[in-house]
Design a protein around this motif. Sequence first.
Motif: not given
Ligand code: MG
Length: 296
Positions: A17, A200, A213
């Motif tokens: 990402r 996360e 996340d």
């Molecule tokens: Mg990651």
Amino acid sequence: MVTPHLDLPLLAEGKVRRLYRLPDQPGRLLMVATDRISAYDHVLTPDVPGKGAILTNMSLWWFDHLADIVDNHLVSLDVPAEVTGRAMVVEELDMFPVECVVRGYLTGSGWAEYQRSHCVCGIQLPDGLQDGSRLEEPIFTPAAKAPQGEHDENIDYLHLVKLVGPEVAAQLHDLSLRIYQRAEEIARERGIILADTKFEFGRRADGTIVLADEVLTPDSSRFWDAETWRPGQGADSFDKQYVRDWLANESGWDRASDQEPPALPDDVVTATSRRYEEAWARLTGGEGFVEEDAPA
Ligand code: MG
Ligand code: ATP
């Protein structure tokens, strides 16, 4: 399609990402999922077409199904046209430096640790388990996030307490298990075993813990076909395991070397795309997918 770079300040470039600042929206970030795939802490080549859009759509789908358990970081899908379908506007959070892993089945690094010690992250498990065994109850096995390119390290609960304090540790533990239990049920109704997954979390300025996340995607989870699963013999899977297996068993690459892994052959890339598509189709029934903009 190569994910276009946007003319915005880049805050972070992860393996998969990109996080951009949105100068006209303080406290918000643009999170863009590329089509990159990583395995064994390496970003592989080439990209897996359509993957970023599947990760994004699947995270959105799960956020919706978990909203009564935990707040999430989604703000809107009002994103630049070039990244439609693979991006979302999110709240900028103070992220905890841990991956909150939950395992309902024993495999991967959990299985490796069990073989050495009969424990995973300090949790004692019964004798006689096999690779792929179902655990009597799901376990919370956090990992400390390592710097870029290094491997996250499994830690025990005391270590987590040292990192985030006792109150946050208890909250991360309880939230992770509750989310897993909900997701495991939803997946099971659709013929998928959610073997393990990682979350996360971050914190808002007011202290609220928020799910961030990506969530419950084939990158962050192991999805097994319930029909073909047998402990000790594996199962068909709709996740990244196929790529790990190709790298470990067929590519000729030595993981212990300092060489980069070889490029994925076309048929492996195609088969990986198919698995991610199958995970989406099975879980959601295939409805409501936000497509990418057609490439120019
Ligand atoms: Mg990651
Ligand atoms: P990492 O081990 O940090 O996850 P990565 O290479 O896997 O590295 P990516 O997953 O590709 O990184 O990128 C996503 C990054 O964005 C992660 O570092 C994650 O912690 C961070 N992140 C996700 N959501 C938020 C948020 N709401 N606020 C701030 N950071 C976030």
